[in-house]
Design an enzyme around this catalytic site. Structure first.
Site, mmCIF file in Angstrom:
data_model
loop_
_atom_site.group_PDB
_atom_site.id
_atom_site.type_symbol
_atom_site.label_atom_id
_atom_site.label_comp_id
_atom_site.label_asym_id
_atom_site.label_seq_id
_atom_site.Cartn_x
_atom_site.Cartn_y
_atom_site.Cartn_z
ATOM 1 N N LYS A 22 32.228 104.539 74.180
ATOM 2 C CA LYS A 22 30.981 104.351 73.438
ATOM 3 C C LYS A 22 31.189 103.422 72.241
ATOM 4 O O LYS A 22 30.372 102.540 71.970
ATOM 5 C CB LYS A 22 30.478 105.714 72.943
ATOM 6 N N ASN A 23 32.313 103.624 71.521
ATOM 7 C CA ASN A 23 32.528 102.866 70.285
ATOM 8 C C ASN A 23 32.886 101.399 70.530
ATOM 9 O O ASN A 23 32.968 100.623 69.588
ATOM 10 C CB ASN A 23 33.611 103.536 69.433
ATOM 11 N N CYS A 126 23.233 110.488 57.671
ATOM 12 C CA CYS A 126 24.117 110.882 58.762
ATOM 13 C C CYS A 126 24.703 112.233 58.401
ATOM 14 O O CYS A 126 25.025 112.482 57.245
ATOM 15 C CB CYS A 126 25.225 109.845 58.939
ATOM 16 N N ARG A 131 28.421 107.233 54.630
ATOM 17 C CA ARG A 131 28.741 106.050 55.426
ATOM 18 C C ARG A 131 27.942 104.836 54.952
ATOM 19 O O ARG A 131 27.092 104.313 55.652
ATOM 20 C CB ARG A 131 28.414 106.308 56.907
ATOM 21 N N ASP A 316 37.652 111.425 64.820
ATOM 22 C CA ASP A 316 36.739 111.856 65.887
ATOM 23 C C ASP A 316 37.339 112.917 66.807
ATOM 24 O O ASP A 316 36.657 113.412 67.700
ATOM 25 C CB ASP A 316 36.298 110.645 66.729
ATOM 26 N N ARG A 408 24.813 112.023 73.224
ATOM 27 C CA ARG A 408 25.022 110.732 72.556
ATOM 28 C C ARG A 408 26.398 110.159 72.872
ATOM 29 O O ARG A 408 26.573 108.942 72.815
ATOM 30 C CB ARG A 408 24.880 110.890 71.036
#
Length: 429
Positions: A22-23, A126, A131, A316, A408
């Protein structure tokens, strides 16, 4: 709203295919704005964030065609996206779209580089801290952009185009590095980025941009040099495998016991996390198909870990490790150095009976023999999957609520786990 029901206690055995990252997929899709020719991306995961970014890019006039499996394709290959930004019809990214996904703010870089203007909403809040986007704005100003903030929008202009510059980040920033590299590809002259993020996803995006005709050296190191070019072409690129998904499933196997092949995983993308799992009692073996993780008979051993930018232990994976350590034989310590507020899963893990105490940015976890199933609520993307890991090992039934967070970032989570023997199902109300 969907929920996930888990009955814990089953070992995991089988093969889990690892999806595209995803990133990397999100900035790669955004990079499609830099060229009027078509960018073809293979192995793009089917995620809520990818679908949302497709809507955002569509708002700028980008045509995106999605192709699924081809005859003879392996089952777990992701979708293929054909991204065509021949005509950018709108350089505004509105609040109602950007507020749902922070990464969409990055469209400011290619819009500014190619169209010499952009009007992008400041991202919404967030769950895991502020961030801020100040470092992204600083990088664009160094490249000659004139930036004002008005009514919650960042208005950026570069009437004569962007110009190469030296950008020194005061702290390592993945989003800042992505934005600086994308903007510099079409800037006149040479850009030198120092204290750049070294994450594998930065290198993956740079590799794709180089295929499109960019001239980027040093991606994946703290010093990146970008020689600006007049225009970028189309290209075809395969998204690298998701190291966070790899680490998550590796921890799930370590938690439950069993023997699972993580197909398509690349060990060099998460060596520090694999080292921690080995310390914790898992057997990690690299083979031609990816990574095989087993834990049969050995108990879970406690570890001490601090999160750090790549190649350190990823923030993460911090929540997932905490779930694992809840059943370790002894006390573990996890220090979170990247994001504030990233311990929101602690109170939910406590509902399983986990014993966790917090002192500033350090969590101490006193392992117990067995967790008990409980109704829990996902608070953010990575925290939510830590609750799944706990539920897989807990006695009895666990119900994970608010699973849209999971959608997500994790493709077909229930399918992948149930194929390995987990008792897990999605319940749609």
């Amino acid at each position: 709203m969907d929920r996930i029901r888990i009955v814990g206690g089953a070992k995991l055995n089988g093969t889990i295919p690892i999806s595209g990252a995803k990133n990397a997929a999100l900035p790669l899709m955004i990079a499609g704005l830099l060229s009027e020719e078509t960018l073809i991306l293979d192995n793009v995961p089917r995620l809520a964030d990818v679908a949302q970014l497709q809507r955002i890019l569509g708002n700028h006039g980008v045509d995106i065609m999605s192709a699924g499996k081809r005859p003879g394709a392996r089952e777990y290959q992701g979708q293929t996206l054909h991204i065509s930004a021949a005509d950018i019809i709108d350089t505004t990214a509105p609040y109602e779209l950007v507020s749902r996904m922070r990464a969409s703010f990055w469209v400011i870089a290619p819009l500014l580089a190619r169209m010499h203007e952009a009007r992008v909403s400041l991202p919404g809040g967030c769950a895991i801290g502020t961030r801020p986007v100040d470092l992204l704005i600083m990088a664009l100003e160094k490249l000659g952009a004139e930036i004002t903030i008005d009514g919650g929008y960042v208005i950026a202009k570069a009437p004569g185009g962007l110009k190469g510059a030296t950008i020194e980040f005061p702290k390592v920033t993945v989003s800042g590095t992505h934005v600086a590299v994308m903007a510099a590809t079409l800037a006149r002259g040479t850009t030198v980025i120092t204290n750049a993020a070294c994450e594998p996803e930065i290198l993956d995006v740079a590799d794709c941009l180089n295929k499109m005709g960019a001239r980027i050296l040093g991606a994946g190191t703290p010093r990146i040099v970008v020689e600006g070019v007049v225009k970028l072409n189309g290209a075809r690129h395969t998204v690298l495998p998701d190291r966070i998904e790899t680490g998550t499933y590796a921890m799930a196997v370590t938690m439950t016991g069993g023997d699972v092949q993580l197909a398509g995983a690349r060990p060099e993308l998460l060596q520090s996390a694999l080292d921690v799992l080995t310390q914790a009692g898992a057997v990690v073996a690299v083979n031609n198909e990816g990574i095989r993780v087993t834990r049969n008979g050995a108990g879970i051993r406690p570890v001490k870990v601090s999160t750090a930018p790549f190649p350190g232990f990823p923030t993460d994976l911090q929540a997932q490790l905490m779930a694992l350590m809840a059943c370790a034989g002894g006390a573990s310590r996890i220090t979170e150095t990247i994001f504030e507020n990233r311990f929101m899963h602690v109170q939910e893990l406590a509902r399983f009976g986990a014993r966790i105490s917090l002192d500033g940015e350090t969590a101490t976890i006193d392992g117990i023999a067995r967790l008990r199933g409980a109704p829990v609520m996902a608070t953010d993307l990575r925290a939510s999957v830590s609750l799944v890991i706990a539920g897989l090992a807990a006695e009895g039934e666990t119900m994970v609520n608010r699973v849209y967070h999971l959608d997500r970032g994790f493709e077909r989570l229930e399918e992948k786990l149930s194929a390995c023997g987990a008792s897990i199902e999605r319940i749609s109300d």
